[in-house]
Design a protein around this motif. Structure first.
Motif, PDB file in Angstrom:
ATOM      1  N   TYR A   1       6.436  10.188   0.965  1.00 13.22           N
ATOM      2  CA  TYR A   1       5.556   9.052   0.674  1.00 13.22           C
ATOM      3  C   TYR A   1       5.653   8.003   1.781  1.00 13.22           C
ATOM      4  N   LEU A   2       4.545   7.323   2.000  1.00 10.73           N
ATOM      5  CA  LEU A   2       4.456   6.260   2.997  1.00 10.73           C
ATOM      6  C   LEU A   2       4.109   4.959   2.291  1.00 10.73           C
ATOM      7  N   MET A   3       4.823   3.884   2.640  1.00  2.00           N
ATOM      8  CA  MET A   3       4.540   2.569   2.041  1.00  2.00           C
ATOM      9  C   MET A   3       4.480   1.507   3.132  1.00  2.00           C
ATOM     10  N   ASP A   4       3.490   0.630   3.009  1.00  4.61           N
ATOM     11  CA  ASP A   4       3.314  -0.508   3.920  1.00  4.61           C
ATOM     12  C   ASP A   4       3.389  -1.785   3.090  1.00  4.61           C
ATOM     13  N   ASN A   5       4.455  -2.582   3.299  1.00  8.56           N
ATOM     14  CA  ASN A   5       4.581  -3.827   2.538  1.00  8.56           C
ATOM     15  C   ASN A   5       4.272  -5.059   3.386  1.00  8.56           C
ATOM     16  N   GLY A   6       3.627  -4.826   4.536  1.00  2.00           N
ATOM     17  CA  GLY A   6       3.246  -5.945   5.386  1.00  2.00           C
ATOM     18  C   GLY A   6       4.277  -6.283   6.439  1.00  2.00           C
TER      19      GLY A   6
ATOM     20  N   PHE B   1      -7.071   7.138   5.909  1.00  2.28           N
ATOM     21  CA  PHE B   1      -5.848   7.131   5.105  1.00  2.28           C
ATOM     22  C   PHE B   1      -6.056   7.953   3.841  1.00  2.28           C
ATOM     23  N   PRO B   2      -4.970   8.521   3.286  1.00  2.00           N
ATOM     24  CA  PRO B   2      -5.091   9.215   1.999  1.00  2.00           C
ATOM     25  C   PRO B   2      -5.399   8.221   0.882  1.00  2.00           C
ATOM     26  N   PRO B   3      -5.726   8.692  -0.324  1.00  2.00           N
ATOM     27  CA  PRO B   3      -5.978   7.766  -1.439  1.00  2.00           C
ATOM     28  C   PRO B   3      -4.731   6.940  -1.769  1.00  2.00           C
ATOM     29  N   LEU B   4      -4.958   5.680  -2.150  1.00  2.00           N
ATOM     30  CA  LEU B   4      -3.849   4.807  -2.547  1.00  2.00           C
ATOM     31  C   LEU B   4      -3.286   5.239  -3.900  1.00  2.00           C
ATOM     32  N   LEU B   5      -1.975   5.047  -4.053  1.00  2.00           N
ATOM     33  CA  LEU B   5      -1.300   5.351  -5.314  1.00  2.00           C
ATOM     34  C   LEU B   5      -0.913   4.062  -6.017  1.00  2.00           C
ATOM     35  N   ASN B   6      -0.771   4.131  -7.346  1.00  2.00           N
ATOM     36  CA  ASN B   6      -0.194   3.014  -8.091  1.00  2.00           C
ATOM     37  C   ASN B   6       1.263   2.834  -7.687  1.00  2.00           C
TER      38      ASN B   6
ATOM     39  N   ARG C   1       0.860  -1.180   0.000  1.00  2.00           N
ATOM     40  CA  ARG C   1       0.000   0.000   0.000  1.00  2.00           C
ATOM     41  C   ARG C   1       0.901   1.238   0.000  1.00  2.00           C
ATOM     42  N   PHE C   2       0.540   2.244  -0.790  1.00  2.00           N
ATOM     43  CA  PHE C   2       1.434   3.360  -1.103  1.00  2.00           C
ATOM     44  C   PHE C   2       0.625   4.658  -1.081  1.00  2.00           C
ATOM     45  N   TRP C   3       1.076   5.641  -0.283  1.00  2.00           N
ATOM     46  CA  TRP C   3       0.331   6.893  -0.135  1.00  2.00           C
ATOM     47  C   TRP C   3       1.264   8.100  -0.263  1.00  2.00           C
ATOM     48  N   ALA C   4       0.725   9.183  -0.757  1.00  2.00           N
ATOM     49  CA  ALA C   4       1.434  10.471  -0.762  1.00  2.00           C
ATOM     50  C   ALA C   4       1.062  11.217   0.517  1.00  2.00           C
ATOM     51  N   ILE C   5       2.068  11.529   1.334  1.00  2.00           N
ATOM     52  CA  ILE C   5       1.817  12.223   2.592  1.00  2.00           C
ATOM     53  C   ILE C   5       1.775  13.734   2.374  1.00  2.00           C
ATOM     54  N   HIS C   6       2.640  14.228   1.476  1.00  2.00           N
ATOM     55  CA  HIS C   6       2.765  15.680   1.308  1.00  2.00           C
ATOM     56  C   HIS C   6       1.482  16.322   0.769  1.00  2.00           C
ATOM     57  N   SER C   7       0.670  15.532   0.072  1.00  5.34           N
ATOM     58  CA  SER C   7      -0.534  16.103  -0.545  1.00  5.34           C
ATOM     59  C   SER C   7      -1.819  15.645   0.132  1.00  5.34           C
TER      60      SER C   7
ATOM     61  N   SER D   1       4.259   2.780  -8.804  1.00  3.75           N
ATOM     62  CA  SER D   1       5.127   3.150  -9.921  1.00  3.75           C
ATOM     63  C   SER D   1       5.954   4.371  -9.542  1.00  3.75           C
ATOM     64  N   SER D   2       7.187   4.398 -10.003  1.00  6.22           N
ATOM     65  CA  SER D   2       8.062   5.542  -9.720  1.00  6.22           C
ATOM     66  C   SER D   2       7.544   6.811 -10.392  1.00  6.22           C
ATOM     67  N   GLU D   3       6.640   6.666 -11.345  1.00  6.02           N
ATOM     68  CA  GLU D   3       6.035   7.849 -11.963  1.00  6.02           C
ATOM     69  C   GLU D   3       5.287   8.698 -10.933  1.00  6.02           C
ATOM     70  N   LYS D   4       4.899   8.081  -9.824  1.00  2.00           N
ATOM     71  CA  LYS D   4       4.159   8.805  -8.788  1.00  2.00           C
ATOM     72  C   LYS D   4       5.087   9.597  -7.864  1.00  2.00           C
ATOM     73  N   LEU D   5       6.394   9.366  -7.948  1.00  2.00           N
ATOM     74  CA  LEU D   5       7.330  10.037  -7.046  1.00  2.00           C
ATOM     75  C   LEU D   5       7.652  11.439  -7.555  1.00  2.00           C
ATOM     76  N   GLU D   6       7.323  12.431  -6.739  1.00  2.00           N
ATOM     77  CA  GLU D   6       7.669  13.812  -7.060  1.00  2.00           C
ATOM     78  C   GLU D   6       8.851  14.238  -6.183  1.00  2.00           C
ATOM     79  N   ARG D   7       9.684  15.128  -6.701  1.00  2.00           N
ATOM     80  CA  ARG D   7      10.919  15.490  -6.006  1.00  2.00           C
ATOM     81  C   ARG D   7      10.649  16.203  -4.686  1.00  2.00           C
ATOM     82  N   HIS D   8       9.507  16.860  -4.579  1.00  2.00           N
ATOM     83  CA  HIS D   8       9.200  17.571  -3.334  1.00  2.00           C
ATOM     84  C   HIS D   8       8.337  16.710  -2.404  1.00  2.00           C
ATOM     85  N   GLY D   9       8.142  15.434  -2.762  1.00  2.00           N
ATOM     86  CA  GLY D   9       7.157  14.605  -2.065  1.00  2.00           C
ATOM     87  C   GLY D   9       7.690  13.855  -0.855  1.00  2.00           C
TER      88      GLY D   9
END
Length: 752
Positions: free
Chosen positions: A631-636, A614-619, A591-597, A621-629
């Motif tokens: 991010y939080l990830m839960d891999n279990g 929780f914020p909306p889930l993201l795909n 599960r992958f979320w943007a914290i900054h937004s 993909s590294s395309e979702k990574l912004e330089r000013h961001g």
């Protein structure tokens, strides 16, 4: 992540909303079942169950009703327990079994309370309103009086265990959590054995002011000194036990002994508790290398990533498997806590937990100098010790007439064709069950009932009954539309582990991909026009199946890599065998979320549900990574915080206490508690993840801070979880879909 719902509570006998079995307890890969095996085969869909009968309750979950009726009502012929899906006939005087359809007499107490001497409404009885109930079992369900809780702690005290800090940490953590050990009836018994090249027993008689260590150095002729004083009642001997745990690390502080005779310790420990049964809890930091069960280092980096890697994943000694079978027969369960990066041959030792229904816990990065590592182990051990126990258990699954169980997956010993022996039930563990349709199904519904006969922590013999009912249909469209993609993926992964060990990893990967292709091909053949041949088409509820399978192939269990140590892969396989679907999904597809937004409500508690928002889930993909961001990830198993190079100073200061990017410390570092809204909300998100993972799989994730241009190893670890990207030899998600399309366009039978 709920399963597709094809039954209405209104169809149950009491029309209760609790008559639908929660998917967290039991879910079927098909929520509409075809009438015949021929029709099932045509769909190519796997037919099975994922059952987690003794799962720990999460916040907001309803407790399981506990009932103590004058008589447990069961079908005379097939022994099914009365449940919300039976029918009352003949003016309510008889009930019709929903498994074999025999009519049975309704007992008088269903309508009359003899104590209160008044009529009662049978439709309020828990066994008719709830799909999950727990009976207090009468005498006829007992072979012997219910056993007490018995815990035998076997602790490695060799040089590696002492130097790593494992002995200190284990002794301190057990001492801190003695109050959490189930002991409501005051009968709980404990014992300790310390192991190096000798066996060190401890006299814990309650009359002693200090524990007495009794060392047996001749391990080939080992015996139990003072057996009546080694296994003692926790309540009576508590002061002596506390002194032992407080002093244990210093007893071996100066050791230079690098040898370990775990096998002999297990044999002698078995003699100590086998007359009663119980649990052996092993804390191990070195490879057992002496006497029975002695192992040799087998790790060979040249074999990793090759077809011969499977030899490293198979057992290197028959001792542990045969010993585990003996334990299962004597109602002795085993759990293993393994510490450190050194080779331990978990492939061999995992048989101890697999056959006795236990679990393996692995801490490859354990470091006593890191507070997060200590906190992680202590939290997991507390949950392990405190959760309710189900001892001397057997589990049986019954199904409607015409359906047969064909294969079981998980940690257990198969005592007969449909009876699983579980000396101690691990609440985290699920069981995968494959089924087939033996005879055509003539009724409108099919029923699956699981019964877990066990002894509870407080010494009561109980039966937990779970009943799942699904419709039977002659429509292939209904079958596909009722398929549960999460249960299907979890079952295919469990089958994949078996394929890995019986053949090789590549064969397991091919089998999973081929199965997805077969499902897509069968669906297209039945429901699409010729003009859609080149398209990948699945019903809405199966559209994530290719993504789940691709993610599973990239998981450490199955990924093709020459750098995954065999202990790491063996541990991953052990977990994959027991994951319920709810734990399986985030482990293969984090599960992958943007914290900054995130908006102002994220990280707060919903007043209506009581759940953290929780914020909306993201795909992924590294395309979702912004330089000013941020991010939080839960891999279990871990929680990652990815920090972009251009993170806003205000956000950086609020979360990390460091307004400058350069001041943020990467790695396993606890997040500071700061008096501001951003920090509080991020802590709420992390605390919620930790709580759910600990309750669901006894895994308290560490927080790992990863900086965009920081430690390359941490960066690669984080990026490897963005499974929709192209990683190593693995395809990106679009490329994987293209690969499936190519396979489907090959001549028929190419992937069968």
């Amino acid at each position: 992540m709920t399963a597709p719902l094809n039954m209405s509570p209104q169809q149950s006998v009491a029309q209760s909303p609790h008559s639908i079995c929660p998917s967290a307890y039991k879910r079927c890969t098909l929520n509409a079942i075809p009438q015949t095996q021929a029709a099932l085969t045509k769909t190519k869909l796997p037919f099975g169950l994922i059952v987690t009968p003794y799962r720990s309750l999460l916040p907001g979950d309803e407790p399981v009703p506990v009932i103590n009726p004058p008589q447990i009502v069961r079908c005379r012929r097939c022994r099914t327990y009365i449940n919300p899906w039976v029918q009352f006939v003949e003016q309510g005087t008889r009930w019709k079994c929903n498994m074999c359809f025999l009519t049975n007499e309704v007992p008088g107490f269903f309508d009359w309370d003899s104590d209160a001497r008044q009529q009662v409404d049978r439709m309020h009885r828990a066994e008719l309103t709830h799909s999950v109930v727990e009976y207090i079992a009468p005498q006829e369900y007992m072979v012997r009086p219910p056993q007490p809780v018995v815990l035998l702690f076997v602790i490695d005290v060799s040089f590696a265990a002492v130097q790593s800090g494992m002995v200190d940490t284990v002794a301190k953590s057990i001492l801190e959590h003695l109050d959490d050990v189930p002991n409501s009836d005051g009968r709980t018994k404990v014992a300790f054995i310390a192991v190096d090249s000798s066996l060190h027993f401890f006299n814990l008689n309650s009359s002693l002011s200090e524990p007495q260590m009794l060392a047996v150095s001749d391990i080939e002729d080992a015996f139990l000194p003072l057996p009546e004083d080694l296994l003692v009642t926790l309540t009576e001997s508590r002061p002596v036990i506390e002194k032992l745990l407080a002093g244990l690390p210093n007893m071996f502080r100066q050791t230079k002994n690098t040898q370990n005779c775990l096998g002999r310790a297990l044999q002698i420990g078995f003699k100590l508790i086998s007359a009663i049964g119980g649990k052996i809890v092993i804390f191990q930091s070195s490879l057992p290398n002496l006497s029975e069960g002695g192992l040799k280092p087998r790790e060979d980096p040249k074999l990793l990533g090759t077809p011969k890697e499977v030899t490293l994943l198979q057992s290197g000694s028959p001792f542990y498997k045969s010993f585990a079978v003996d334990c299962s027969r004597a109602q002795v369960g085993i759990d293993l806590f393994a510490f450190g990066p050194q080779y331990l041959d978990l492939a061999t030792m995992a048989h101890l937990t697999r056959i006795t229904g236990g679990a393996t816990y692995h801490y490859p990065t354990f470091n006593i100098g890191n507070p997060q590592e200590i906190s992680k182990f202590s939290t997991e051990l507390q949950n392990f010790l405190a959760r309710p126990l189900a001892l001397e258990a057997v589990l049986r699954v019954r199904a409607s007439k015409g359906i047969r169980m064909t294969r079981f997956h998980g940690n257990f010993f198969l005592r007969s064709t449909d009876l699983l022996a579980l000396p101690a039930v691990n609440p985290d563990n699920s069981y995968g069950i494959e089924m087939e349709i033996q005879d055509p199904l003539g009724s409108a519904t099919a029923c699956f009932q699981t019964a877990l006969l066990h002894t509870s922590s407080n010494g009561e013999r109980r039966i937990r009954v779970l009943t799942l009912t699904v419709p039977v249909t002659d429509s292939m469209g209904d079958v596909y539309n009722g398929a549960d993609q999460y249960a299907i993926a979890a079952l295919l992964a469990k089958k994949g582990v078996e394929k890995c060990l019986s053949s090789h990893i590549e064969a397991a990967r091919d089998e999973m991909v081929d199965r997805v292709c077969e499902i897509i091909s069968a669906y297209k053949a039945g429901f699409t026009s010729s003009g859609q041949n080149s398209m990948l088409i699945l019903p809405e509820n199966l559209k994530l199946l290719p993504l789940l399978i691709m993610s599973t192939l990239k998981h450490v269990t199955f990924k093709t890599s020459g750098i995954v140590p065999s202990d790491i892969r063996s541990f991953a396989m052990a977990l994959m065998c027991v994951y319920p679907a709810e734990a399986f999904v985030p482990n293969v597809h984090p599960r992958f979320w943007a914290i900054h937004s995130m908006d102002s409500t994220s990280g707060t508690v919903d007043e209506t549900t009581g759940q953290v928002i929780f914020p909306p889930l993201l795909n992924l993909s590294s395309e979702k990574l912004e330089r000013h961001g941020l991010y939080l990830m839960d891999n279990g198993t871990d929680i990652f915080l990815w920090v972009g190079r251009s993170i806003v100073p205000e956000l950086s200061g609020s979360v990390f206490g460091q307004p400058q990017y350069e001041g943020i410390v990467p790695g396993k570092n606890p997040l500071p508690q700061l008096p501001n809204d951003w920090n509080k909300r991020v802590h709420n998100l992390i605390a919620n993840i930790k709580q759910r993972r600990t309750l669901m799989m006894t895994t308290c994730p560490s927080v790992i801070v990863v900086k965009e241009d920081g430690d390359p190893n941490l960066r690669m670890l984080f990026l490897s979880h963005l499974v929709e990207d192209k990683l190593d030899s693995g395809n990106s998600y679009p490329l994987f879909l293209g690969y499936l399309r190519e396979k489907l366009n090959k001549p028929s039978g190419m992937f069968s």
